[in-house]
Enzyme design. Structure first.
Site, PDB file in Angstrom:
ATOM      1  CG  ASN A 186      -1.701   1.198   1.302  1.00 29.83           C
ATOM      2  OD1 ASN A 186      -1.629   2.092   0.581  1.00 29.83           O
ATOM      3  ND2 ASN A 186      -2.505   1.211   2.574  1.00 29.83           N
ATOM      4  CD1 TRP A 187       3.524   1.168  -2.723  1.00 32.74           C
ATOM      5  CD2 TRP A 187       3.550   1.936  -4.726  1.00 32.74           C
ATOM      6  NE1 TRP A 187       4.247   0.405  -3.794  1.00 32.74           N
ATOM      7  CE2 TRP A 187       4.222   0.684  -4.968  1.00 32.74           C
ATOM      8  CE3 TRP A 187       3.237   2.813  -5.836  1.00 32.74           C
ATOM      9  CZ2 TRP A 187       4.762   0.581  -5.927  1.00 32.74           C
ATOM     10  CZ3 TRP A 187       3.898   2.628  -7.170  1.00 32.74           C
ATOM     11  CH2 TRP A 187       4.524   1.182  -7.201  1.00 32.74           C
ATOM     12  CE  LYS A 188      -0.165   3.311   4.726  1.00 28.25           C
ATOM     13  NZ  LYS A 188      -0.096   3.076   6.205  1.00 28.25           N
TER      14      LYS A 188
ATOM     15  CG  HIS B 117      -5.962   1.567   5.554  1.00 26.05           C
ATOM     16  ND1 HIS B 117      -5.637   2.658   6.124  1.00 26.05           N
ATOM     17  CD2 HIS B 117      -5.035   0.794   5.148  1.00 26.05           C
ATOM     18  CE1 HIS B 117      -4.148   2.324   6.626  1.00 26.05           C
ATOM     19  NE2 HIS B 117      -3.823   1.480   5.744  1.00 26.05           N
TER      20      HIS B 117
ATOM     21  CD  GLU C 238      -3.712  -2.911   7.582  1.00 31.12           C
ATOM     22  OE1 GLU C 238      -2.414  -3.090   7.220  1.00 31.12           O
ATOM     23  OE2 GLU C 238      -4.357  -1.800   7.366  1.00 31.12           O
TER      24      GLU C 238
ATOM     25  CB  SER D 233       5.147  -1.807  11.997  1.00 30.13           C
ATOM     26  OG  SER D 233       4.493  -0.611  12.289  1.00 30.13           O
TER      27      SER D 233
ATOM     28  N   GLY E  60       2.713  -1.257   4.233  1.00 28.42           N
ATOM     29  CA  GLY E  60       3.014   0.273   4.187  1.00 28.42           C
ATOM     30  C   GLY E  60       4.088   0.724   3.673  1.00 28.42           C
TER      31      GLY E  60
HETATM   32  P1  PGA Z   1       2.638  -0.015   7.745  1.00 31.77           P
HETATM   33  O1  PGA Z   1       1.265   0.410   7.087  1.00 31.77           O
HETATM   34  O2  PGA Z   1       3.228  -1.207   7.058  1.00 31.77           O
HETATM   35  O3  PGA Z   1       3.330   1.317   7.222  1.00 31.77           O
HETATM   36  O4  PGA Z   1       2.555   0.151   9.296  1.00 31.77           O
HETATM   37  C1  PGA Z   1       0.474  -0.607   6.886  1.00 31.77           C
HETATM   38  C2  PGA Z   1      -0.759  -0.085   6.427  1.00 31.77           C
HETATM   39  O5  PGA Z   1      -1.241   0.876   6.902  1.00 31.77           O
HETATM   40  O6  PGA Z   1      -1.692  -0.766   5.804  1.00 31.77           O
END
Ligand code: PGA
Length: 269
Positions: free
Chosen positions: A10-12, A95, A167, A215, A236
């Protein structure tokens, strides 16, 4: 449980079109296609179309990070599942960043899951409790409410096809990044599968894919992928680094080659 491990990046809201293209190029060079691993990239909506032209479909599938539940109409600024249907395989829905920053309610998430199936896109439904909900002992209630409402009005076949990512909000890097212990994660993943079983029966509970996210990087991913009943990870921050993301895929490949103990699966109806 699926026999293909699902790794979702997930590149956000990161990377413009050319940066995304460079990252995809590096990932294509570094990651090999494995039959038992499905790698999914979720870039920002802006970048989906150009990446869809560049992407090696033997190696990667595309996901959107969000979409609006109406198929078309006067909804300024929104993009519908209908507009995405030829471009992506998956859409991330619910999300925690959308639930918390954009006040997406249980009803909106439910309508988005329905819109996703209506448009032949597989939903990756994210569920998870905040730190304060966890401290108040409300984790199970939150998971129950999020799963039950998002899955209402679906067919058992649809539920079998979908993906649910557990999550915990407190474990997501941008919300605190406290590492969740795999044995704690397993309990909540089992609870999610149990909810699916209550609603749609043993077959749906067995076949629905359940991922972990929070994470996850190349160093710690093994602990989660080894959980009995974990079908993959939603990544993420580490998905923006091609060494780390490719390392996660490598780790999944090696874990899939280890001899497995027979999992404890619910009986089929
Ligand atoms: P993260 O994000 O791996 O940076 O904790 C995961 C997510 O938000 O899906």
């Amino acid at each position: 449980m699926s026999d293909r491990t699902l790794i979702v990046g997930n590149w956000k809201m990161n990377l413009n079109t050319s940066e995304a293209s460079v990252l995809l190029h590096r990932l294509e060079e570094r990651i090999k296609a494995h039959q038992d691993i499905e790698v999914v990239l979720a870039p920002s909506t802006l970048v989906i179309q150009p990446l869809s032209l560049q992407i090696d479909r033997h190696k990667f599938r595309l996901a959107a990070q969000n979409a609006f539940f109406k198929d078309e109409g006067p909804f300024t600024g929104e993009v519908s599942f209908t507009q995405l249907r030829d471009l992506v395989h998956y859409v991330i829905i619910g999300h925690s960043e959308r639930r918390l920053h954009f006040e997406e309610s249980l009803g909106i998430v439910r309508d988005k899951v329905a819109a996703s199936f209506r448009n032949d896109i597989i939903p990756i439904l994210c569920v998870g409790e905040t730190q304060s909900e966890r401290r108040a002992g409300e984790t199970r209630q939150v998971l129950h409410d999020q799963v039950t409402s998002a899955l209402s009005n679906l067919t058992a076949n649809e539920v079998e096809d979908m993906v649910i990512a557990y999550e915990p909000v407190w474990a997501i890097s941008t919300f605190g990044g406290i590492l969740a212990k795999p044995d704690e994660v397993k309990k909540e993943m089992d609870f999610i599968r149990h909810q699916v079983r209550e609603l749609y029966g043993a077959k749906a509970a067995k076949r629905v894919r359940v991922l972990y996210g929070g994470s996850v990087d190349d160093q710690i991913v093994g602990g989660y992928l080894e959980i009995d009943g974990c079908d993959g990870v939603l990544v993420g921050a580490a998905s923006l680094n091609y060494h780390k993301f490719a390392g996660i895929v490598d780790r999944a490949y090696h874990i899939n080659r280890q001899p497995k103990e027979k999992p404890n699966e619910p009986d089929e109806k």
